[in-house]
Scaffold this active site. Structure first.
Site, short mmCIF file in Angstrom:
data_model
loop_
_atom_site.label_atom_id
_atom_site.label_comp_id
_atom_site.label_asym_id
_atom_site.label_seq_id
_atom_site.Cartn_x
_atom_site.Cartn_y
_atom_site.Cartn_z
N HIS A 13 -106.71 -23.93 -46.11
CA HIS A 13 -105.31 -23.93 -46.58
C HIS A 13 -104.58 -22.60 -46.31
O HIS A 13 -103.66 -22.24 -47.04
CB HIS A 13 -105.25 -24.31 -48.07
CG HIS A 13 -105.96 -23.34 -48.98
ND1 HIS A 13 -106.75 -23.73 -50.02
CD2 HIS A 13 -106.00 -21.98 -49.00
CE1 HIS A 13 -107.24 -22.66 -50.64
NE2 HIS A 13 -106.79 -21.59 -50.04
N HIS A 60 -103.43 -19.84 -56.60
CA HIS A 60 -103.50 -18.43 -56.22
C HIS A 60 -102.45 -17.58 -56.94
O HIS A 60 -101.95 -16.61 -56.39
CB HIS A 60 -103.29 -18.27 -54.72
CG HIS A 60 -104.25 -18.98 -53.83
ND1 HIS A 60 -104.31 -20.35 -53.72
CD2 HIS A 60 -105.21 -18.50 -53.00
CE1 HIS A 60 -105.24 -20.68 -52.85
NE2 HIS A 60 -105.80 -19.59 -52.40
N HIS A 194 -114.33 -16.55 -45.88
CA HIS A 194 -113.29 -15.54 -45.68
C HIS A 194 -113.29 -14.52 -46.81
O HIS A 194 -113.70 -14.81 -47.93
CB HIS A 194 -111.90 -16.12 -45.45
CG HIS A 194 -111.27 -16.96 -46.55
ND1 HIS A 194 -111.85 -18.07 -47.10
CD2 HIS A 194 -110.05 -16.86 -47.15
CE1 HIS A 194 -111.04 -18.62 -48.00
NE2 HIS A 194 -109.92 -17.90 -48.06
N GLU A 241 -114.10 -20.50 -52.28
CA GLU A 241 -113.26 -21.71 -52.30
C GLU A 241 -114.04 -22.95 -51.88
O GLU A 241 -113.59 -24.08 -52.11
CB GLU A 241 -112.04 -21.52 -51.39
CG GLU A 241 -111.03 -20.54 -51.96
CD GLU A 241 -109.81 -20.32 -51.06
OE1 GLU A 241 -108.86 -19.67 -51.53
OE2 GLU A 241 -109.80 -20.77 -49.90
C1 DHB Z 1 -105.68 -16.62 -46.29
C2 DHB Z 1 -106.63 -17.56 -46.68
C3 DHB Z 1 -106.52 -18.20 -47.92
O1 DHB Z 1 -107.42 -19.11 -48.40
C4 DHB Z 1 -105.43 -17.93 -48.76
O2 DHB Z 1 -105.33 -18.61 -49.92
C5 DHB Z 1 -104.49 -16.97 -48.37
C6 DHB Z 1 -104.61 -16.32 -47.14
C7 DHB Z 1 -105.77 -15.94 -44.96
O3 DHB Z 1 -106.81 -16.02 -44.27
O4 DHB Z 1 -104.77 -15.32 -44.55
FE FE Z 2 -107.04 -19.58 -50.55
#
Ligand code: DHB
Ligand code: FE
Length: 281
Positions: A13, A60, A194, A241
C-alpha cells in the site's frame, strides 16, 4: 446460510503508488513491473463479484495516533471517509460500510476473547485506499462495501503473528454464521519487507518475502513461528505489516487455497511490493 468467501487479495500500500496513479505513470519503466501485477487481480474480481470486502490493514496516524492506539479496531460505520494524510495524494472516495455485518463480526470477536475497539466513526488511510485504487481504477463509486479491521503495527507492544492469525480465524467463524450468502473478499494490506527510518532505512529481505509468498496459501503456520520482534528484525520495522496478510489468511479458513496470481517487485519507494490472490482450491 453463511457468507461465501470468494478468496483473498493481498497488496502492498505504498503511498507513492497513489502519486503514480494520479500522474498516469503506470507504464513508466519504474512503475510498469509493479502495475503489471494488477490486471489479473481485476479480472479475478470481475468474475468473482464480491459484495463486501473485509479489509485487514494498519492505520498510519489518520484515525489513530500514538496517544490512543487500539491493538485491534473494527469499523461499524455506515461510511468511511479518507482525508489528506500529507502525502500529496488526492483524497479518495468515501467507502460504504455494512454495519450489520460489522456488528456480527464484533460480537463473534468479543465472544472469542478479542476485546476489540468498536468504531462507529472511522477514517481510512492509504493502507485501505491504495489497494482499492489498484483493484478498481476509474470507478465512480467503490463497487463493494467494506468492514475495516485495523491492526496496530505502529506502536509497541504489537500483536503477534499467531494472535493476528487467530483474529482472522475468528472473523472466518463470523462469516460462517452470517445470515445470508453475501459474497466476501478478504483483503490483507501492507508489506512486504520494508523499513522507512533509522539506520536500516531502505532495508529489504527478499528471502523472507518469498518465504511468506510461498507459504501463505497452504502452510500459513510457517509464518507464525516468528514473534513480531523477530519479524521486525528479519523484514524491517514496517515489514511487520505482514500481520495484516496473516490475519486475512486466517479469515479465508483452513481449506486449501489456490494461487490465482502473484507479483513481486523490488523496490517501490522503500518497499518490496507484492500482489497475491488466493481462492479456495
Ligand atoms: C512506504 C511504505 C508504507 O507501507 C507506508 O505506509 C508508507 C510509505 C514507502 O515505502 O514509501
Ligand atoms: Fe504502511
Amino acid at each position: 446460510m453463511s457468507a461465501q468467501i470468494i478468496g483473498g487479495y493481498f497488496s502492498s500500500h505504498v503511498p507513492g503508488i497513489g502519486g503514480a496513479i494520479a500522474r498516469g505513470d503506470q507504464s513508466q519503466p519504474y512503475w510498469k513491473p509493479f502495475f503489471d501485477g494488477y490486471p489479473p487481480v481485476r479480472q479475478w474480481l470481475a468474475q468473482a463479484r464480491p459484495d463486501v470486502a473485509i479489509v485487514f490493514y494498519n492505520d498510519h496516524g489518520l484515525n489513530f495516533f500514538l496517544d490512543a492506539m487500539p491493538t485491534f479496531a473494527v469499523g461499524a460505520a455506515a461510511d468511511y471517509p479518507n482525508e489528506d494524510e500529507g502525502w500529496g495524494l488526492p483524497v479518495y472516495k468515501t467507502f460504504q460500510g455494512d454495519p450489520a455485518l460489522s456488528w456480527h463480526i464484533i460480537e463473534e470477536l468479543v465472544g472469542s476473547g478479542f476485546d476489540v475497539t468498536m468504531c462507529q466513526k472511522m477514517k481510512v488511510d492509504h493502507a485501505l485506499s491504495i489497494p482499492f485504487e489498484l483493484a478498481y481504477p476509474d470507478v465512480a463509486a467503490w463497487p463493494v462495501k467494506i468492514v475495516p479491521i485495523a491492526i496496530n503495527t505502529v506502536q509497541y507492544p504489537l500483536p503477534s503473528p499467531q494472535r493476528c492469525y487467530d483474529l482472522g480465524r475468528a472473523v472466518h467463524r463470523a462469516l460462517q454464521s452470517w445470515q445470508d450468502d453475501t459474497r466476501v473478499v478478504v483483503i490483507g494490506s501492507g508489506g512486504l519487507s520494508h523499513q522507512l527510518d533509522g539506520s536500516r532505512a531502505g532495508f529489504i529481505n527478499a528471502d523472507y518475502d518469498r518465504f511468506c509468498l510461498d507459504h501463505l496459501a497452504n502452510e500459513p503456520e510457517a509464518l507464525l513461528r516468528h514473534s513480531t520482534e523477530e519479524v521486525a528484525a528479519i523484514a524491517g520495522t514496517q515489514g511487520v505489516e505482514i500481520v495484516n496478510w496473516i490475519a486475512a489468511r486466517g479469515a479465508l479458513g483452513q481449506g486449501p487455497q489456490a494461487e490465482v496470481t502473484r507479483n513481486y517487485h523490488i523496490p517501490i519507494s522503500n518497499t518490496a511490493a507484492a500482489t497475491l490472490v488466493l481462492a479456495p482450491a
